[in-house]
Design a protein around this motif. Structure first.
Motif, PDB file in Angstrom:
ATOM      1  N   GLY A   1       9.599  46.163  18.091  1.00 11.46           N
ATOM      2  CA  GLY A   1      10.196  47.275  18.841  1.00 11.46           C
ATOM      3  C   GLY A   1      11.237  48.039  18.055  1.00 11.46           C
ATOM      4  O   GLY A   1      11.807  49.013  18.542  1.00 11.46           O
ATOM      5  N   PHE A   2      11.495  47.625  16.850  1.00  6.51           N
ATOM      6  CA  PHE A   2      12.490  48.256  15.977  1.00  6.51           C
ATOM      7  C   PHE A   2      11.819  49.408  15.242  1.00  6.51           C
ATOM      8  O   PHE A   2      11.528  49.344  14.072  1.00  6.51           O
ATOM      9  N   SER A   3      11.550  50.483  15.979  1.00  7.89           N
ATOM     10  CA  SER A   3      10.783  51.606  15.427  1.00  7.89           C
ATOM     11  C   SER A   3      11.658  52.760  14.942  1.00  7.89           C
ATOM     12  O   SER A   3      11.165  53.696  14.309  1.00  7.89           O
ATOM     13  N   ASP A   4      12.936  52.714  15.237  1.00  6.48           N
ATOM     14  CA  ASP A   4      13.835  53.794  14.842  1.00  6.48           C
ATOM     15  C   ASP A   4      14.008  53.799  13.324  1.00  6.48           C
ATOM     16  O   ASP A   4      14.274  52.757  12.720  1.00  6.48           O
ATOM     17  N   VAL A   5      13.819  54.980  12.706  1.00 10.80           N
ATOM     18  CA  VAL A   5      14.007  55.082  11.258  1.00 10.80           C
ATOM     19  C   VAL A   5      15.233  55.923  10.916  1.00 10.80           C
ATOM     20  O   VAL A   5      15.495  56.180   9.742  1.00 10.80           O
ATOM     21  N   GLY A   6      15.978  56.337  11.933  1.00  8.98           N
ATOM     22  CA  GLY A   6      17.222  57.055  11.683  1.00  8.98           C
ATOM     23  C   GLY A   6      17.045  58.552  11.525  1.00  8.98           C
ATOM     24  O   GLY A   6      16.005  59.028  11.079  1.00  8.98           O
ATOM     25  N   ASP A   7      18.091  59.285  11.912  1.00  8.60           N
ATOM     26  CA  ASP A   7      18.056  60.741  11.777  1.00  8.60           C
ATOM     27  C   ASP A   7      19.171  61.251  10.861  1.00  8.60           C
ATOM     28  O   ASP A   7      19.411  62.447  10.786  1.00  8.60           O
ATOM     29  N   SER A   8      19.837  60.287  10.209  1.00  2.00           N
ATOM     30  CA  SER A   8      20.881  60.681   9.260  1.00  2.00           C
ATOM     31  C   SER A   8      21.127  59.509   8.319  1.00  2.00           C
ATOM     32  O   SER A   8      20.676  58.388   8.576  1.00  2.00           O
ATOM     33  N   HIS A  60      23.191  52.114   9.069  1.00  2.00           N
ATOM     34  CA  HIS A  60      23.465  51.204  10.188  1.00  2.00           C
ATOM     35  C   HIS A  60      22.218  50.385  10.547  1.00  2.00           C
ATOM     36  O   HIS A  60      22.308  49.174  10.802  1.00  2.00           O
ATOM     37  N   LEU A  61      21.055  51.032  10.541  1.00  2.00           N
ATOM     38  CA  LEU A  61      19.803  50.328  10.841  1.00  2.00           C
ATOM     39  C   LEU A  61      19.495  49.273   9.775  1.00  2.00           C
ATOM     40  O   LEU A  61      18.969  48.196  10.084  1.00  2.00           O
ATOM     41  N   LEU A  62      19.811  49.555   8.525  1.00  2.00           N
ATOM     42  CA  LEU A  62      19.602  48.577   7.458  1.00  2.00           C
ATOM     43  C   LEU A  62      20.476  47.346   7.662  1.00  2.00           C
ATOM     44  O   LEU A  62      20.050  46.212   7.424  1.00  2.00           O
ATOM     45  N   LYS A  92       8.226  45.409   5.143  1.00  2.06           N
ATOM     46  CA  LYS A  92       7.749  46.741   5.538  1.00  2.06           C
ATOM     47  C   LYS A  92       8.875  47.565   6.157  1.00  2.06           C
ATOM     48  O   LYS A  92       9.003  48.771   5.897  1.00  2.06           O
ATOM     49  N   LYS A  93       9.693  46.881   6.994  1.00  4.67           N
ATOM     50  CA  LYS A  93      10.811  47.604   7.613  1.00  4.67           C
ATOM     51  C   LYS A  93      11.792  48.082   6.550  1.00  4.67           C
ATOM     52  O   LYS A  93      12.287  49.214   6.609  1.00  4.67           O
ATOM     53  N   TYR A  94      12.069  47.207   5.585  1.00  3.66           N
ATOM     54  CA  TYR A  94      12.971  47.619   4.506  1.00  3.66           C
ATOM     55  C   TYR A  94      12.386  48.782   3.717  1.00  3.66           C
ATOM     56  O   TYR A  94      13.110  49.709   3.321  1.00  3.66           O
ATOM     57  N   ASP A  95      11.086  48.744   3.480  1.00  4.81           N
ATOM     58  CA  ASP A  95      10.455  49.847   2.740  1.00  4.81           C
ATOM     59  C   ASP A  95      10.575  51.151   3.504  1.00  4.81           C
ATOM     60  O   ASP A  95      10.909  52.208   2.941  1.00  4.81           O
ATOM     61  N   PHE A 127       3.228  57.227  14.071  1.00 10.51           N
ATOM     62  CA  PHE A 127       3.783  56.169  13.242  1.00 10.51           C
ATOM     63  C   PHE A 127       2.918  54.920  13.300  1.00 10.51           C
ATOM     64  O   PHE A 127       2.729  54.240  12.315  1.00 10.51           O
ATOM     65  N   SER A 128       2.342  54.544  14.480  1.00  6.26           N
ATOM     66  CA  SER A 128       1.456  53.388  14.543  1.00  6.26           C
ATOM     67  C   SER A 128       0.162  53.665  13.782  1.00  6.26           C
ATOM     68  O   SER A 128      -0.377  52.790  13.109  1.00  6.26           O
ATOM     69  N   PHE A 129      -0.341  54.934  13.886  1.00  4.97           N
ATOM     70  CA  PHE A 129      -1.544  55.300  13.143  1.00  4.97           C
ATOM     71  C   PHE A 129      -1.279  55.200  11.645  1.00  4.97           C
ATOM     72  O   PHE A 129      -2.093  54.649  10.887  1.00  4.97           O
TER      73      PHE A 129
END
Length: 856
Positions: free
Chosen positions: A298-305, A311-313, A369-372, A508-510
């Motif tokens: 569920g951690f799909s947010d990649v940030g907008d700034s 912060h997400l990292l 993958k999340k880190y990438d 994003f899932s595709f």
């Protein structure tokens, strides 16, 4: 006084029992007398008792009546085997005379089958029995203390009872241990182990006390010999020693058997506790990792700034630290150690170790993958921060610097257009590799340029009435759009494919699925390469030839099949084509459609798989394969990697299904559905071919029967007509079990057989029974009484086969395929008939047509 056994022996080793002088002998109750005599006869060994007992009755101071009473009581109640009876007759003259007369008169009344010898004195007795075997009261030298004898016998009886009780306690405890069910949780197992250990310690203490008691008793019996070297133990004392030693040996054997059983039981309890701890830790770790995997999914947010991405990292780092991956790996190692230590629950531990490895790998891969993704997002936003402000400010400055009055002329408009086009061309210098979101500022600037271009193009194309210059109004600046919407025209920073898809809710899932497909395809190609280079090529290595077993010589093609062909196709063609789909996702489905025929190579590989597995079972344990595996540092053996092609074709099916879910009702859905159908058709073809190669007994060539359309198992009844006689096999209500193979030219009836091969799982084979040419059959789609039955008949219903499917759906599928075959044959027949009629018509009218004069 009661009878006693001082321990003396006759010349032939017969035990001696003496009846001392006792005036009240006749007053002793019969029950007491019998108990005493029975006990005395049970003391000697069986060997000594079998010789027979010698009884000495001392009645020197008594009367004849006492002698008679003693003989009468002995004759009636003596439980042992008698050898001789000696009677020391009364010493007084009158009583001696009466005794002599009485013994002659009443001898037959005593009913004794042994001699009764009347003696006048102990000197006469010494003529029959050696003095060393007689006590002092009988003129002998045998040392005998009655109180000591009673003490020893009482101690021996008590010790025997102790041994018996101890053995019963051990047996009861052993039975309880054997019937104990192992608990299912840690606490109960610990409590059970503690209780059993305490009980075991108490029993061991009881055993030690019993052994100590026996050793003390043995020392007491041997005391005379220990005290004086000239002393000797009487035969009875020697038997007492043997009895105690026998009891001690019995106790020792019981203890050894109990210790052996306890060792096994204690080990099982300890292993049970280890298993419960392992299962408890497994559940905790798995629950934690599953929850974290769910949270990560569920951690799909990649940030907008930049700030948000950083912060997400940090959050991702914290999530990784909570993952307990190290603990899971340690637990898996612990489980493998338990297996190596011959744990009784190997079948329960091994799957959990595999599951832990899988969960760790999945979590690690997802984390990577999340880190990438976040790393690329951070790179994007950092570049956007640098580029967007500078580029947008320059663009706004350019638009503001273009004087409106100069743009009213065609030449001015063209000049302004050239300036704008040059500026827009600089956007290519700032393209980003993988943007996630278009900043609104860039969209605003693009919109401003779009509007200015439209206006200038109109002015440059055609001059209209003069336009009064108007200063820019603040409201004329483009409005900021909603952050939820994005203009598809804004593509100057990004590739066309991304601009087409990134606004879609499922993009994003595709995109994730495409990335997964490409990444797994690369891994798959690398694995195939490692198999070919690390195993197949090594079979030709002269340095390893001596390690190759004879059963594997010259059989590389059987073991590996067409694996090199599969590798070449994926490495040179298919991988590169799907890598191009990173930028063109809509082309993915076309890759599968385009390579439909090429993917048929998997059918050939699967057809060879049974031969490959059979060969592997013969030589899979050879040193050659172990050496190759060691060099490659593979965790799994070769047979696991030889399953990769089969797993890969199934992986395509799953990924295409996921893509369909993500792109439902959107552009390209039809092609994805067609691609999925292609892969499913390949899987079906592979599956059917695996069944087809198992057909035995068919004399023809199955490759000449056309394409295999369907195969499956059915219940079959037959109804044959021969001449005027009708033979009904339907009379036997039990149907035949047949496996049917439907080809375009033939329908085969086979009988399925399953055989065990070298202890491995059952393999099916299909024994050919009958065949029907599809050009001569008919079909009845419904049979009265059962909607799962249909009929196939042959030669005008001369042969009728009633076929029952397992479901209505399966029946309808087969009917549909058979109908297609029959319809195709009918159309082909009509086509041939029309051609024949056409040729006949030409031969008939051709000369006439040639003779008709031209209209011209």
């Amino acid at each position: 006084r009661l009878p006693k056994a001082p321990g003396g022996r006759g010349k032939d080793g017969a035990p001696i029992i003496t009846f001392p002088e006792f005036a009240g002998f006749s007053d002793i109750p019969d029950e007491d007398f019998l108990n005493v005599v029975t006990y005395l006869t049970s003391i000697p060994s069986l060997e000594a008792a079998s010789i027979g007992f010698i009884i000495i009755i001392d009645r020197r101071r008594d009367k004849w009546s006492a002698v008679k009473a003693s003989l009468t009581r002995i004759a009636g109640a003596f439980p042992g085997n008698l050898q001789l009876v000696f009677v020391l007759r009364p010493s007084r003259f009158i009583q001696r005379t009466i005794a002599d007369i009485g013994i002659k008169l009443y001898r037959d009344d005593f009913k004794m089958k042994v001699p009764i010898i009347m003696l006048n004195s102990v000197s006469d007795l010494h003529g029959y029995i050696d003095k060393s075997q007689l006590t002092r009261e009988l003129g002998g030298t045998l040392e005998y203390g009655h109180s000591q004898w009673i003490h020893h016998r009482t101690a021996i009886e008590n010790f025997a009872m102790t041994v018996k009780t101890t053995a019963q306690m051990l047996q009861t405890f052993g039975t309880d241990l054997a019937e104990t069910e192992l608990p299912n949780d840690v606490q109960c197992t610990e409590e059970l182990l503690s209780a059993h250990t305490d009980h075991h310690s108490k029993l061991k203490d009881e055993l030690k006390l019993a052994v100590k008691q026996g050793a003390t008793l043995l020392t007491c019996i041997r005391e005379p010999v220990t005290r004086s070297a000239n002393s000797k133990l009487s035969p009875d004392e020697l038997e007492n020693v043997a009895t105690v030693e026998r009891l001690l040996a019995q106790l020792d054997e019981t203890e050894k058997a109990f210790d052996q059983f306890w060792t096994k039981h204690h080990l099982k309890l300890e292993q049970c506790l280890q298993l419960r701890h392992f299962e408890h830790d497994f559940r905790e770790v798995k629950l934690t990792l599953d929850n974290l995997m769910e949270a990560q999914a569920g951690f799909s947010d990649v940030g907008d700034s930049v700030t948000r991405v950083e912060h997400l990292l940090r959050e991702q780092k914290q999530l990784e630290e909570k993952g307990q991956v190290c603990k899971a790996q340690t637990l898996a190692l612990h489980g493998e150690q338990l297996i190596q230590n011959n744990h009784y629950a190997v079948d329960s531990i091994r799957p959990k170790c595999v599951e832990l490895r899988r969960i760790c790998d999945d979590f690690t891969n997802e984390t990577k993958k999340k880190y990438d993704i976040l790393g690329k997002s951070l790179e994007l936003h950092q570049q956007l921060d640098k580029v967007s402000d500078k580029w947008c400010e320059a663009g706004i400055y350019l638009l503001a610097s273009q004087a409106v009055d100069k743009c009213q002329s065609q030449e001015g408009a063209e000049t302004a257009l050239v300036e704008i086009e040059k500026f827009l061309a600089t956007a290519k210098e700032h393209q980003l590799s993988n943007p996630k979101e278009i900043l609104q500022k860039l969209e605003d600037v693009q919109e401003m340029f779009d509007k200015r271009q439209v206006s200038l193009k109109k002015l440059a194309a055609k001059q209209t009435r003069p336009v009064q210059p108007v200063a820019p109004h603040p409201e004329s600046s483009p409005k900021r759009a909603s952050p939820k919407t994005t203009r598809p025209e804004c593509v100057f920073f990004f590739h066309v494919c991304f601009a087409k898809h990134y606004n879609s809710p499922s993009f994003f899932s595709f995109s994730h699925i495409i990335n997964e497909l490409i990444e797994t395809e690369r891994v798959y190609v690398e694995e195939l390469q490692s198999i070919i280079e690390g195993y197949a090529s090594e079979m030709d290595n002269p340095n390893l030839v001596h390690l190759i077993p004879s059963t594997l010589q010259n059989k590389k093609e059987i073991l590996f099949g067409n694996l090199p062909e599969i590798y070449e196709f994926h490495n040179r063609i298919f991988l590169k084509e799907i890598e191009n789909c990173i930028e063109n996702p809509e082309l993915l489905a076309r890759c599968f459609l385009k390579r439909k025929e090429d993917l048929q190579i998997y059918e050939k590989y699967c057809q060879n798989k049974p031969r490959s597995e059979a060969l592997w079972r013969q030589c899979g344990d050879s040193i050659f394969f172990q050496e190759c595996q060691r060099k490659l540092d593979h965790k799994l053996s070769l047979d696991a990697y030889l399953l990769k092609p089969v797993q890969r074709i199934t992986k395509y099916q799953l990924l295409l299904k996921e893509m369909l879910k993500c792109s439902k009702n959107s552009e390209g859905t039809a092609e994805l559905e067609e691609a999925l159908a292609t892969v499913l058709d390949i899987i079906k073809s592979v599956n059917d071919s695996m069944h087809q190669i198992a057909i035995t007994g068919y004399e023809g060539d199955v490759s000449e029967l056309g394409k295999l359309l369907m195969q499956g198992s059915f219940n079959v009844w037959t109804d044959h007509k021969k001449g005027h006689n009708k033979v009904k096999d339907l009379a036997r209500f039990k149907p035949m079990q047949r496996h049917l193979f439907l080809y375009t030219k033939m329908l085969l009836f086979c009988k399925k057989r399953e055989e065990n091969t070298d202890g491995h799982e059952k393999t099916a084979s299909y024994s050919f029974k009958n065949s029907l040419k599809m050009s001569t059959v008919g079909i009845t789609e419904n049979v009265k009484g059962d909607n799962k039955k249909f009929e196939i008949w042959y030669n005008g219903r001369e042969e009728v086969y009633i076929i029952q499917a397992s479901s209505v759906e399966l029946k309808n599928t087969w009917i549909s395929e058979i109908r297609k075959v029959l319809t195709g044959q009918l159309e082909a027949c009509r086509g041939r008939t029309q051609n024949i009629h056409l040729h006949q018509h030409v031969r008939r009218w051709g000369p006439v047509l040639h003779s008709v004069p031209s209209q011209d």
